[in-house]
Each structure stands twice: as C-alpha cells, then as structure tokens.
Design a protein around this motif. Structure first.
Motif, PDB file in Angstrom:
ATOM      1  N   THR A 363      -1.661   0.809  -1.927  1.00  0.00           N
ATOM      2  CA  THR A 363      -0.848   1.855  -1.293  1.00  0.00           C
ATOM      3  C   THR A 363      -0.811   1.664   0.223  1.00  0.00           C
ATOM      4  OG1 THR A 363      -1.434   3.410  -3.054  1.00  0.00           O
ATOM      5  CG2 THR A 363      -0.555   4.332  -1.022  1.00  0.00           C
ATOM      6  N   GLY A 364      -1.959   1.306   0.797  1.00  0.00           N
ATOM      7  CA  GLY A 364      -2.005   1.048   2.231  1.00  0.00           C
ATOM      8  C   GLY A 364      -1.068  -0.066   2.638  1.00  0.00           C
ATOM      9  N   LEU A 367       2.503   1.232   2.826  1.00  0.00           N
ATOM     10  CA  LEU A 367       2.732   2.038   4.021  1.00  0.00           C
ATOM     11  C   LEU A 367       2.759   1.180   5.283  1.00  0.00           C
ATOM     12  CD1 LEU A 367       0.442   5.077   3.127  1.00  0.00           C
ATOM     13  CD2 LEU A 367       2.942   5.095   3.291  1.00  0.00           C
ATOM     14  N   ARG A 423      -9.167   4.773  -1.196  1.00  0.00           N
ATOM     15  CA  ARG A 423      -7.702   4.731  -1.223  1.00  0.00           C
ATOM     16  C   ARG A 423      -7.104   5.752  -0.248  1.00  0.00           C
ATOM     17  NH1 ARG A 423      -4.704   2.580  -5.200  1.00  0.00           N
ATOM     18  NH2 ARG A 423      -6.520   2.637  -6.592  1.00  0.00           N
ATOM     19  N   ALA A 427      -4.921   4.798   3.085  1.00  0.00           N
ATOM     20  CA  ALA A 427      -3.546   5.307   3.100  1.00  0.00           C
ATOM     21  C   ALA A 427      -3.309   6.245   4.292  1.00  0.00           C
ATOM     22  CB  ALA A 427      -3.237   6.024   1.792  1.00  0.00           C
TER      23      ALA A 427
END
Length: 536
Positions: A363-364, A367, A423, A427
């Motif tokens: 997820t990071g 982004l 996570r 994120a």
C-alpha cells in the motif's frame, strides 16, 4: 547531482598536462545561442541529444543494477537489516549531499569558468570532506541515541569513508556534466554498481546480515571514484586562488543551503520513521519507496541532469527557455506518468513476491507513486531557477517544505506512536509525504512560471495532460479488478494480469491522446514497415 577522454582530446595525449586556458574555454557554454546559420546550431542540438541518451543510460544502468541487487538482498536479509542500514545511511548522506551541492551546480551553471575555479573548488571540497568525515564519526553515537538504535553507531562509523569518496568525485563529475558528456559517467556508474552488488550479495550469503549492505555501499563508492579518475583528463593543481574562492562562494553557499533543505525535506519521512517506529518500518518504507524513486530517476531525473546546462545556455532568452522547458517537461511526463501508473497497479503482488514480511509495503508503494507523479512535474523547476541565477528561491522553498514536513510528520508520528501496525505506519507516512510534495510543487510552479519566467502555466503543463490520463487509467482499471476480486490465484498470476492490463491501457491511451508521441512513434515505425513491405 568523469570522463573517458573527451572527444576534443587525443587519447594518446592523456598524460600530457594540457594548457588549462584552452581546456577550460572548451568547458564554458555560450551565454547566448548563435542564430547565424543552421550548422552553428547543429552542434548544441547533437550534444543535447547525446547527453539525454547517456543521461538516461547513466540513471537506468545505476538504478537497474541497484534495484535488482536491493530486491535480492531484501529477500535474503529482511526489513530489520534494511532499516538499520537505512537509518545510518541517512546520517552519512546528509554530508555527502552537502559536498555534492556545494560546487557541482556552481561549476555547471557559472557562465565564465576558469582553471583557478576548478583548482580552488577541488581542494576546498577535499578539505571539507576530511573535516566532515571526522565530525560524522564523532557524532555517530548521538545519531544512534536519537533514534534509540545502538547498533547504528558502528555502521555509521563504517560508512563515513563514503564522505571522502564523494568529495573526490565532485569536481570531475561537474566538469563532465557541464560538457554534457554523460557516456563515461554511465559506464563508470554501471561498473561500480555491478561490482558493489556482487560484493553485497556475497557477504549476505556469508552471513554478514546488515554489514553486507555496508560493504556494498563502500565498494560502489570506492570503485566509482577509481574509475572516474582513471578516465578523466583533468588534474588539480596545488593551489587555492583567493579570487576564485570568492567567485564560487556566493552561489555555492546558496546551493549548499538549498541542497540541505531539499535533502532534509525529502527525507523527513525516514527521519520520523526511524525515530518513532524503528528499523522494521524504515526497511518496509525503503522498499516501498525504491521502485517509485527508481522510475522517477530513470524517466525524469535523467532529464534533470542535462537540463541545467541546456537551460543555462538560454538564460538570457526567457521565451526560448520557457519553450525548451515545456518540451523537456513533456518528455518527462510521457516517460514517467504511464510508468508510475503501471507500477501502482502491480505494487501489491510485486512486493508480496519478496515474502510475507514485506507485504505491508504494498500500500505504501502505491501511495508513493503519487510522490513520483508530483516529482515528474517538479523535477525541472529547480534547474530552471538555477539556470536564470535564482538559487535563493530554491533555498527558501526547500526550507519552507522542510518546516511543513516536520510539522506534518511529527503529528503523524505522535498519532501512531505506540502502534504495532506496520502497514498503517508506512501508509500514513507515504500519504503525508504525498500531501507535502503536492502542496510545495504547486507553489513552486506558480513562482517559477508566473513570477520568474513569466510564461503561461498551461503552455508548460498542457502537453502533459494525455500522459497523466494514460497513467491514471493504467492504475485505475487494474485497481478496480483487484478491488472486486475479479482475478484470483497466486501473486505471480496477479502480477502478470495486472501488468499486462495496465500496460495495454496506459500505452493505448497515450498513443491515442498524445499527438507528439504518436507522431514520434509513427516516424520510427513507418520506415520499418516500408522495409518489410519492400521485401515482400
């Protein structure tokens, strides 16, 4: 921020002490461009095209090899080792950046450059690098204590020779970039990174853990310095001319101050991670950051490397400078935005292939592709301001960005302090970084386009819209496919499906919407089709 033998120098005369006046006059780009006839314009155009090609080769070779090595070592060592070395490297890189920024842009940008400037610059950097090496070694325990990571102390000390190695390369590299001869830099970088990667993997196999990454960094720096001085034809003289020091100091001080601000502003995320969340979060974030940074470096910062000398050549012709900047930004967007959209689409399955301990980085990475997109637009703004002799604006904006970043990331750190959700930590920092970068880049665009260059913002940004749409669609469609669970199976299958889908959509839309890109592709394809039809 070396050369084989320059084309103007006979390879057999490399050991001859060339006349310095003739050598430096060959380095100095014209303050204005001649318009008498086409042949006089042809040399700068050919030089620019060659510089762009080898700049891309330089960045692609460096990042291609280091990224492969990074992902191999990530699978072998895990997030903790990466986080520890990442925290130590951040400390050392601040001083390296200071050396790089102090004189590199000054030598490239300076309209009138003489041999005395290079001699003075080299010895000032060497003296400074020795002092900074000693200071960094002494301050290593303080850095480790600040981050609550005692193991960082010895790794910081072990990495301090990189400061001196960086100092040895600043002036020769600046000469090569000023000449826009990037081929030897590309070869030097590729050799250093391949040898360093082999050493790092070998040490990891031997069980050295985090020290494998330390060995890799030192070998890359050492081999790079040796190769650079082997292929460059410039040698410093033993002197420190006072007038040359005075000439360099004003612009260098502003560049260095701005460079520190820029570096801290773009690395404040890692500072917060190391301070509040520990080495595992730093390691996860570094992997999440690696590929977006790589794509931005290859597609956009490669162009940045040649933009300063090319834009500086037009510093007294603002209209032409604005037109050239628009063309460069279009190239940056076409190369970077679709690629970042594709990366965002495949980020989660790609990271999952490294092992379950790396999955929080997915997820990071998505982004941080937003940060990459913002950088595609912002990467040429700094060189444009430097080219017209306004480095002070860069300095002010970089420190303003640092101030905003410190406040933003401190609040994030306090909000998630004590959380064990890796996570969420990665994120949140990635989202904060995206917000800070976007706001500062919009402000910098306004200042650069409207206040300094006085050109139409749409004139500069309009041609990039098709690439932005293509990249966005390339991410959005696979994202929706994943969101609704339309593809099931192992991560390898998802990586393949999402990658093919994103590439087809982004590439198709880019060709359909961007007339410049379509025309360039057709000019390349039509002769090939003609040859095939002729054979039939």
């Amino acid at each position: 921020m070396s050369q084989s033998v320059d084309s103007s120098v006979d390879p057999l005369d490399r050991t001859v002490d060339l006349d310095r006046t003739a050598e430096i006059s060959a380095l100095t780009p014209p303050a204005t461009t001649t318009t008498l006839d086409a042949p006089e314009e042809e040399a700068p155009r050919k030089r620019l095209k060659s510089a762009i090609f080898w700049s891309y080769a330089l960045t692609a070779g460096r990042l291609g090899t280091t990224t492969v090595v990074t992902f191999v070592l990530a699978g072998m060592l895990g997030p903790h080792a990466f986080g520890v070395v990442g925290t130590a490297l951040l400390f050392v890189m601040i001083t390296q950046m200071l050396l790089q920024q102090t004189l590199l842009t000054t030598i490239i940008q300076r309209e009138k450059l003489e041999g005395d400037h290079l001699d003075a610059g080299f010895w000032l950097v060497i003296i400074g690098s020795l002092v900074l090496t000693a200071v960094a070694a002494a301050a290593a325990p303080l850095w480790a204590a600040f981050n609550n990571q005692p193991e960082v102390t010895m790794i910081c000390v072990a990495l301090t020779p990189m400061i001196l190695l960086q100092g040895l390369t600043v002036v020769p590299e600046a000469i090569m970039r000023r000449r826009m001869t990037f081929r030897p830099l590309a070869i030097r970088t590729l050799i250093a990174n391949v040898i360093g990667g082999v050493v790092g993997i070998a040490m990891a196999l031997a069980g050295y853990q985090a020290w494998a990454l330390v060995g890799q960094q030192l070998v890359v720096g050492g081999v790079g310095a040796v190769v650079l001085w082997t292929v460059t034809d410039w040698r410093p003289r033993w002197r420190l001319p006072r007038q040359a020091i005075k000439d360099l100091w004003g612009f260098s001080a502003q560049s260095a101050l701005g460079g520190i601000g820029v570096f801290l502003a773009i690395r404040i995320d890692l500072l917060v991670l190391a301070k509040f969340f520990g080495p595992v979060a730093v390691g996860l974030y570094r992997i999440a950051q690696r590929l977006p940074d790589m794509l931005t470096e290859v597609t956009s910062r490669s162009l940045q490397q040649v933009s300063l000398p090319e834009l500086a050549r037009l510093q007294r012709k603002p209209a032409e400078l604005g037109d050239r900047l628009a063309k460069m930004l279009h190239v940056s967007a076409v190369a970077g935005l679709p690629a970042l959209g594709i990366l965002a689409a495949v980020a989660k399955p790609l990271v999952a292939l490294l092992g379950p301990e790396w999955s929080p980085a997915g997820t990071g990475m998505q982004l941080l592709c937003i940060v990459g997109i913002v950088n595609v637009y912002g990467v040429l703004l700094g060189p444009a301001l430097q080219a017209v002799g306004r480095p002070g604006i860069n300095t002010a904006l970089s420190w303003f960005q640092l101030t905003v970043g410190v406040g933003t990331f401190y609040l994030i750190g306090q909000w998630l302090n004590g959380s064990t959700d890796d996570r969420a930590q990665v994120a949140a920092i990635a989202l904060g970084m995206s917000a800070v970068e976007l706001s500062i880049t919009i402000l910098m665009m306004y200042i650069t386009f409207v206040r300094v260059l006085k050109v139409s913002t749409w004139q500069i940004l309009g041609p990039t819209v098709p690439a932005f749409i293509a990249g966005s669609a390339g991410f959005l469609v696979p994202f929706l496919v994943d969101r609704f669970g339309l593809v099931s199976g192992p991560w390898v299958l998802k990586l393949l499906v999402y990658g093919v889908l994103a590439t087809g959509i982004a590439g198709g839309l880019l060709l359909a919407l961007d007339t410049r890109t379509r025309g360039m592709v057709m000019r390349k394809v039509q002769p090939l089709l003609g040859k095939k039809l002729g054979k039939k």
